[in-house]
Write a protein that holds these residues in place. Structure first.
Motif, PDB file in Angstrom:
ATOM      1  N   ARG A  85       2.593   1.832  -3.452  1.00 48.73           N
ATOM      2  CA  ARG A  85       1.554   2.271  -4.327  1.00 48.73           C
ATOM      3  C   ARG A  85       1.242   3.944  -4.279  1.00 48.73           C
ATOM      4  N   GLU A  86       1.021   4.263  -2.733  1.00 49.45           N
ATOM      5  CA  GLU A  86       0.730   5.618  -2.577  1.00 49.45           C
ATOM      6  C   GLU A  86       2.114   6.758  -2.406  1.00 49.45           C
ATOM      7  N   THR A  87       3.276   6.080  -2.748  1.00 48.54           N
ATOM      8  CA  THR A  87       4.534   7.120  -2.804  1.00 48.54           C
ATOM      9  C   THR A  87       5.094   6.907  -4.035  1.00 48.54           C
ATOM     10  N   GLY A  88       4.516   6.445  -5.124  1.00 52.47           N
ATOM     11  CA  GLY A  88       4.913   6.151  -6.406  1.00 52.47           C
ATOM     12  C   GLY A  88       4.917   7.686  -6.905  1.00 52.47           C
ATOM     13  N   ALA A  89       5.345   7.492  -8.475  1.00 44.75           N
ATOM     14  CA  ALA A  89       5.050   8.924  -9.258  1.00 44.75           C
ATOM     15  C   ALA A  89       4.035   9.408  -9.400  1.00 44.75           C
ATOM     16  N   ARG A 134      11.823   2.337   0.048  1.00 43.34           N
ATOM     17  CA  ARG A 134      11.757   1.878   1.346  1.00 43.34           C
ATOM     18  C   ARG A 134      10.780   0.782   1.379  1.00 43.34           C
ATOM     19  N   ALA A 135       9.391   1.199   0.957  1.00 43.44           N
ATOM     20  CA  ALA A 135       8.569   0.345   0.583  1.00 43.44           C
ATOM     21  C   ALA A 135       8.722  -0.844  -0.259  1.00 43.44           C
ATOM     22  N   ALA A 136       9.405  -0.726  -1.152  1.00 43.50           N
ATOM     23  CA  ALA A 136      10.003  -2.006  -2.247  1.00 43.50           C
ATOM     24  C   ALA A 136      10.860  -2.811  -1.361  1.00 43.50           C
ATOM     25  N   ARG A 137      11.680  -2.340  -0.587  1.00 41.24           N
ATOM     26  CA  ARG A 137      12.666  -3.065   0.431  1.00 41.24           C
ATOM     27  C   ARG A 137      11.744  -3.752   1.327  1.00 41.24           C
ATOM     28  N   ALA A 138      10.695  -3.328   2.105  1.00 37.43           N
ATOM     29  CA  ALA A 138       9.767  -3.975   2.869  1.00 37.43           C
ATOM     30  C   ALA A 138       9.080  -5.063   2.280  1.00 37.43           C
ATOM     31  N   LEU A 139       8.856  -4.824   1.047  1.00 41.24           N
ATOM     32  CA  LEU A 139       8.191  -5.851   0.243  1.00 41.24           C
ATOM     33  C   LEU A 139       9.114  -7.150   0.041  1.00 41.24           C
ATOM     34  N   ARG A 140      10.324  -6.754  -0.268  1.00 48.38           N
ATOM     35  CA  ARG A 140      11.331  -8.001  -0.676  1.00 48.38           C
ATOM     36  C   ARG A 140      11.476  -8.603   1.009  1.00 48.38           C
ATOM     37  N   ARG A 141      11.831  -7.893   1.919  1.00 48.84           N
ATOM     38  CA  ARG A 141      11.925  -8.458   3.495  1.00 48.84           C
ATOM     39  C   ARG A 141      10.870  -9.319   3.824  1.00 48.84           C
ATOM     40  N   GLY A 161      12.701   5.289  -7.743  1.00 50.76           N
ATOM     41  CA  GLY A 161      11.418   5.816  -7.198  1.00 50.76           C
ATOM     42  C   GLY A 161      11.858   6.888  -6.022  1.00 50.76           C
ATOM     43  N   SER A 162      10.792   7.294  -5.486  1.00 51.07           N
ATOM     44  CA  SER A 162      10.997   8.333  -4.491  1.00 51.07           C
ATOM     45  C   SER A 162      11.701   7.488  -3.074  1.00 51.07           C
ATOM     46  N   PRO A 163      12.210   7.973  -1.878  1.00 43.82           N
ATOM     47  CA  PRO A 163      12.907   7.409  -0.908  1.00 43.82           C
ATOM     48  C   PRO A 163      11.772   6.606  -0.431  1.00 43.82           C
ATOM     49  N   GLU A 164      10.529   7.133  -0.130  1.00 44.74           N
ATOM     50  CA  GLU A 164       9.567   6.520   0.476  1.00 44.74           C
ATOM     51  C   GLU A 164       9.308   5.070  -0.488  1.00 44.74           C
ATOM     52  N   SER A 165       8.996   5.225  -1.893  1.00 48.92           N
ATOM     53  CA  SER A 165       8.813   4.146  -2.813  1.00 48.92           C
ATOM     54  C   SER A 165      10.045   2.978  -2.522  1.00 48.92           C
ATOM     55  N   ARG A 219       0.918  -1.354   0.029  1.00 48.35           N
ATOM     56  CA  ARG A 219       0.064  -0.148   0.156  1.00 48.35           C
ATOM     57  C   ARG A 219       0.982   1.359  -0.071  1.00 48.35           C
ATOM     58  N   GLN A 220       1.835   1.295   0.755  1.00 48.87           N
ATOM     59  CA  GLN A 220       2.802   2.326   0.913  1.00 48.87           C
ATOM     60  C   GLN A 220       3.431   2.640  -0.416  1.00 48.87           C
TER      61      GLN A 220
END
Length: 357
Positions: free
Chosen positions: A40-44, A66-73, A60-64, A37-38
């Motif tokens: 998708r919300e922090t994309g372009a 971090r969200a991608a890394r959390a997805l992988r984690r 992507g943005s820094p928030e994006s 969710r984060q």
């Protein structure tokens, strides 16, 4: 000398039931959905369609990011737990879920890996050429006359850096496009739907009721221990591994044969860590020795892949001799980093062995 018996206050002195596994998987699934969710919300652009907003990795943005890394984690932890504790989970569901999570985690990791590899190689070139930035022409800072070896390296460092920049930036761009396509695919949506169901219901087998998880976690640790025992730790204790250097400089583009067992140990160490997280809970103290061993293996992986990238660049047709020389020196430097990481792992693992009961 470590005690031979578990203390009464040890959280693992009592059986750990399937409820711990179910709780862990639900928590990781919830984390996955939150990160999605984060992301998708922090994309372009907040009002853009979901596919257009799915900025991934370092672009992507820094928030994006971090969200991608959390997805992988969370994907890695769910997949690893399904592997270790698979006898307690519905077989068809588990065996179908694991490769999809591995596909997603690997796809999302590619862009960051290309960026980190380029940064690592350019920093090494700067260090080896004796400059704070890649030189535009031969010579050392301040006009000091260079030694022949350093001078030859400095001549080719700029072109070597530019070549690596082109190749790895192209690879990063392709990885970014691949991740965008993956996040907009029906395959990804199927994975996300399954994770959403996992957040509310874990498909355990009837035999899982009352099963002690510690035996399965111990089996994961034993697989790790056996794999470490098969490593050439005596070679890892040597400051120079000529066989590794010679193979890497050969025209054969195949992966280095010495690296594969170490990469496997890195995977097994990760599975062991995740298995312990299930047993001990998210608030368990960090095992600094396992952490140090994992960091050493991460450095090993990074240096190994960077050396391969330098060797691949050196195989580019019609490059100048000075450029090839700089890439050869860079390759040798990264293979030395590989050996240093193996030695660091050896030291941290020996400490674990001494501390074990």
């Amino acid at each position: 000398m470590a005690q031979q018996h578990l203390e009464p206050t040890d959280p693992l002195a009592r059986p750990v039931t399937e409820e711990a596994l179910a709780g862990y998987l639900r928590a990781q699934a919830t984390e996955f959905l939150r990160a999605l969710r984060q992301h998708r919300e922090t994309g372009a652009g907040g009002g853009a369609p979901a596919r257009a907003r799915s900025g991934v990795g370092d672009s992507g943005s820094p928030e994006s990011v971090r969200a991608a890394r959390a997805l992988r984690r969370s994907a890695r932890r769910i997949s690893g737990s399904l592997h270790t504790y698979r006898p307690l989970l519905e077989a068809d569901w588990s065996e179908g879920m694991r490769p999809e999570l591995a596909w997603l985690s690997g796809t999302l990791a590619l862009e960051h890996a290309c960026s980190a590899r380029l940064e690592r190689l350019l920093a090494a070139l700067h260090r080896l050429s004796g400059s704070g930035a890649l030189p535009a022409q031969p010579g050392l800072p301040g006009g000091a006359p260079p030694a022949p070896e350093r001078g030859n390296l400095t001549v080719g460092a700029a072109k070597a850096g530019a070549l690596l920049d082109r190749q790895l930036t192209l690879a990063r761009t392709r990885a970014h496009s691949t991740a965008l396509q993956a996040l907009g695919s029906s395959r990804f949506h199927a994975v996300a739907d399954k994770v959403a169901l996992l957040a509310s219901e874990v498909p355990l087998t009837p035999a899982a009721a009352g099963t002690d998880l510690r035996a399965l976690a111990a089996a994961a640790e034993e697989r790790l221990t056996d794999a470490v025992a098969a490593l050439p730790l005596v070679t890892a204790g040597s400051p120079y591994n000529a066989e590794a250097l010679v193979h890497g400089l050969s025209p054969d583009p195949a992966p280095h044969p010495q690296d594969a067992p170490w990469h496997q140990v890195r995977l097994l160490l990760r599975l062991h860590r995740y298995a312990r997280e299930v047993l001990e809970g998210q608030d368990a103290p960090v095992d600094v020795r396992l952490l140090a061993a994992g960091q050493a293996l991460n450095r090993h992986r990074d240096a190994s892949e960077a050396a391969a990238a330098a060797a691949q660049a050196a195989r580019t047709p019609r490059i100048a001799p000075a450029t090839a020389y700089a890439l050869g020196v860079l390759h040798a430097d990264q293979r030395h980093e590989v050996e240093a990481a193996r030695f660091a792992f050896q030291q941290s693992w020996q400490k674990q062995t001494v501390a074990a009961p």
